[in-house]
Motif scaffolding. Structure first.
Motif, PDB file in Angstrom:
ATOM      1  N   LEU A   1      -3.860  -0.980   5.346  1.00 51.83           N
ATOM      2  CA  LEU A   1      -3.371   0.123   4.797  1.00 51.83           C
ATOM      3  C   LEU A   1      -3.130   0.912   6.145  1.00 51.83           C
ATOM      4  CD1 LEU A   1      -6.215   1.130   2.229  1.00 51.83           C
ATOM      5  CD2 LEU A   1      -4.018   0.068   1.922  1.00 51.83           C
ATOM      6  N   VAL A   2      -1.893   1.753   6.021  1.00 57.31           N
ATOM      7  CA  VAL A   2      -1.572   2.352   7.117  1.00 57.31           C
ATOM      8  C   VAL A   2      -1.840   4.166   6.761  1.00 57.31           C
ATOM      9  CG1 VAL A   2       0.601   3.014   8.435  1.00 57.31           C
ATOM     10  CG2 VAL A   2       0.093   0.586   7.628  1.00 57.31           C
ATOM     11  N   LEU A   3      -2.340   4.824   7.698  1.00 57.39           N
ATOM     12  CA  LEU A   3      -2.617   6.244   7.546  1.00 57.39           C
ATOM     13  C   LEU A   3      -1.706   6.954   8.108  1.00 57.39           C
ATOM     14  CD1 LEU A   3      -5.163   7.729   6.179  1.00 57.39           C
ATOM     15  CD2 LEU A   3      -5.937   7.962   8.586  1.00 57.39           C
ATOM     16  N   ASP A   4      -1.186   8.057   7.557  1.00 56.84           N
ATOM     17  CA  ASP A   4      -0.224   9.081   7.945  1.00 56.84           C
ATOM     18  C   ASP A   4      -0.771  10.553   7.800  1.00 56.84           C
ATOM     19  OD1 ASP A   4       1.952  10.398   9.464  1.00 56.84           O
ATOM     20  OD2 ASP A   4       3.226   9.823   7.732  1.00 56.84           O
TER      21      ASP A   4
ATOM     22  N   LYS B   1      -2.972  17.116   4.962  1.00 52.85           N
ATOM     23  CA  LYS B   1      -4.219  16.016   5.161  1.00 52.85           C
ATOM     24  C   LYS B   1      -3.724  14.662   5.232  1.00 52.85           C
ATOM     25  CE  LYS B   1      -6.854  18.427   1.324  1.00 52.85           C
ATOM     26  NZ  LYS B   1      -7.526  18.355   0.288  1.00 52.85           N
ATOM     27  N   GLU B   2      -4.421  13.646   5.837  1.00 58.97           N
ATOM     28  CA  GLU B   2      -4.281  12.571   6.041  1.00 58.97           C
ATOM     29  C   GLU B   2      -4.119  11.829   4.681  1.00 58.97           C
ATOM     30  OE1 GLU B   2      -6.029  11.070  10.235  1.00 58.97           O
ATOM     31  OE2 GLU B   2      -7.470  11.142   8.397  1.00 58.97           O
ATOM     32  N   ALA B   3      -3.180  10.909   4.367  1.00 59.73           N
ATOM     33  CA  ALA B   3      -2.951  10.357   3.235  1.00 59.73           C
ATOM     34  C   ALA B   3      -2.461   8.711   3.495  1.00 59.73           C
ATOM     35  CB  ALA B   3      -1.895  10.843   2.514  1.00 59.73           C
ATOM     36  N   ILE B   4      -2.844   7.721   2.388  1.00 64.06           N
ATOM     37  CA  ILE B   4      -2.331   6.305   2.715  1.00 64.06           C
ATOM     38  C   ILE B   4      -0.843   6.520   2.589  1.00 64.06           C
ATOM     39  CG2 ILE B   4      -2.472   4.201   1.928  1.00 64.06           C
ATOM     40  CD1 ILE B   4      -5.097   5.155   2.895  1.00 64.06           C
ATOM     41  N   ARG B   5       0.009   6.123   3.583  1.00 67.74           N
ATOM     42  CA  ARG B   5       1.311   6.088   3.838  1.00 67.74           C
ATOM     43  C   ARG B   5       1.863   4.831   3.483  1.00 67.74           C
ATOM     44  NH1 ARG B   5       5.308   8.216   6.948  1.00 67.74           N
ATOM     45  NH2 ARG B   5       7.406   6.714   6.417  1.00 67.74           N
ATOM     46  N   GLY B   6       1.247   3.541   3.923  1.00 66.10           N
ATOM     47  CA  GLY B   6       1.836   2.250   3.480  1.00 66.10           C
ATOM     48  C   GLY B   6       0.830   1.183   3.525  1.00 66.10           C
ATOM     49  N   ILE B   7       1.419   0.031   3.035  1.00 67.51           N
ATOM     50  CA  ILE B   7       0.415  -1.185   3.039  1.00 67.51           C
ATOM     51  C   ILE B   7       1.216  -2.283   3.736  1.00 67.51           C
ATOM     52  CG2 ILE B   7      -0.465  -2.813   1.103  1.00 67.51           C
ATOM     53  CD1 ILE B   7      -0.351  -0.253  -0.745  1.00 67.51           C
ATOM     54  N   PHE B   8       0.335  -3.198   4.278  1.00 75.76           N
ATOM     55  CA  PHE B   8       0.928  -4.358   4.836  1.00 75.76           C
ATOM     56  C   PHE B   8       0.328  -5.440   3.914  1.00 75.76           C
ATOM     57  CE2 PHE B   8       1.577  -1.949   8.912  1.00 75.76           C
ATOM     58  CZ  PHE B   8       2.812  -2.385   9.086  1.00 75.76           C
ATOM     59  N   SER B   9       1.052  -6.431   3.466  1.00 74.12           N
ATOM     60  CA  SER B   9       0.495  -7.444   2.746  1.00 74.12           C
ATOM     61  C   SER B   9       0.886  -8.835   3.312  1.00 74.12           C
ATOM     62  CB  SER B   9       1.080  -7.598   1.420  1.00 74.12           C
ATOM     63  OG  SER B   9       1.231  -8.894   0.877  1.00 74.12           O
ATOM     64  N   LEU B  10       0.071  -9.690   3.686  1.00 74.81           N
ATOM     65  CA  LEU B  10       0.473 -11.128   4.684  1.00 74.81           C
ATOM     66  C   LEU B  10       1.238 -11.777   3.506  1.00 74.81           C
ATOM     67  CD1 LEU B  10      -0.545 -12.032   7.057  1.00 74.81           C
ATOM     68  CD2 LEU B  10      -2.563 -13.133   6.144  1.00 74.81           C
TER      69      LEU B  10
END
Length: 199
Positions: free
Chosen positions: A151-154, A161-170
């Motif tokens: 998960l990528v935080l921004d 507030k901080e929020a989940i901005r993105g997702i990396f999937s293998l």
């Protein structure tokens, strides 16, 4: 029919089986390991996150993954607060069986909250680090941690507030590289000679 200077539009019946438009992020079809990491990140500002609640049955969570073509779901409260995540590996692996051995009961009775990874155990990558990283760095990071997803935080200016901005999937990265990547096969999957081969 005309009403003054405006015209009315004609309604028609909705056909069977019609779906609806969903936000879509056009990730590059092919990447190399040297390319910017952001080229393989699912950006939740462009693509709606697929979510479940704590009380969603496991079977329904798995169905949502299949329909969405994903292997991980965010677990959220009604107000949108992230409580954790659940993966297809969680649902289809040993976790549910271990719980049922201890407690009895049936698989159908298990809920997301029974096997999810809770937020205090989640580790995230800061967006500022991701913006400086390459695709190969993300693969190395996921492999080193033995994970399928990150998960990528921004910082969200709209909420402050901080929020989940993105997702990396293998799996997604593998698709874009034209390779089949498994976190378990650490040393061999992306061995020598692969960078820049384009698949």
């Amino acid at each position: 029919m005309e009403h003054g200077k405006f015209n009315t539009l004609t309604f028609r019946k909705l056909d069977v089986g019609v779906t609806y438009f969903r936000p879509h992020q056009a990730l590059p079809e092919r990447v190399r390991q040297e390319d910017p990491a952001i080229d393989v990140m699912t950006d939740l500002r462009q693509v709606a996150a697929i979510m479940v609640s704590l009380t969603t049955p496991l079977s329904m969570a798995l169905e949502r993954m299949v329909k969405g073509g994903v292997r991980m779901l965010l677990v959220v409260d009604p107000d949108g607060t992230v409580r954790g995540l659940i993966t297809s590996r969680d649902i289809q692996g040993e976790k549910p069986m271990r719980i049922l051995e201890k407690t009895g009961g049936k698989f159908e009775e298990l809920l997301v909250r029974d096997i999810m990874t809770l937020y205090p155990k989640l580790e995230v990558l800061p967006l500022e680090d991701v913006l400086r990283a390459r695709v190969g760095d993300i693969i190395a990071t996921l492999r080193d941690s033995g994970r399928q997803h990150a998960l990528v935080l921004d910082f969200d200016d709209t909420t402050g507030k901080e929020a989940i901005r993105g997702i990396f999937s293998l799996a997604q990265i593998g698709k874009q590289l034209g390779l089949d990547i498994h976190p378990a096969d650490r040393p061999t999957t992306l061995g020598g000679g692969v960078p820049g081969s384009g698949g």
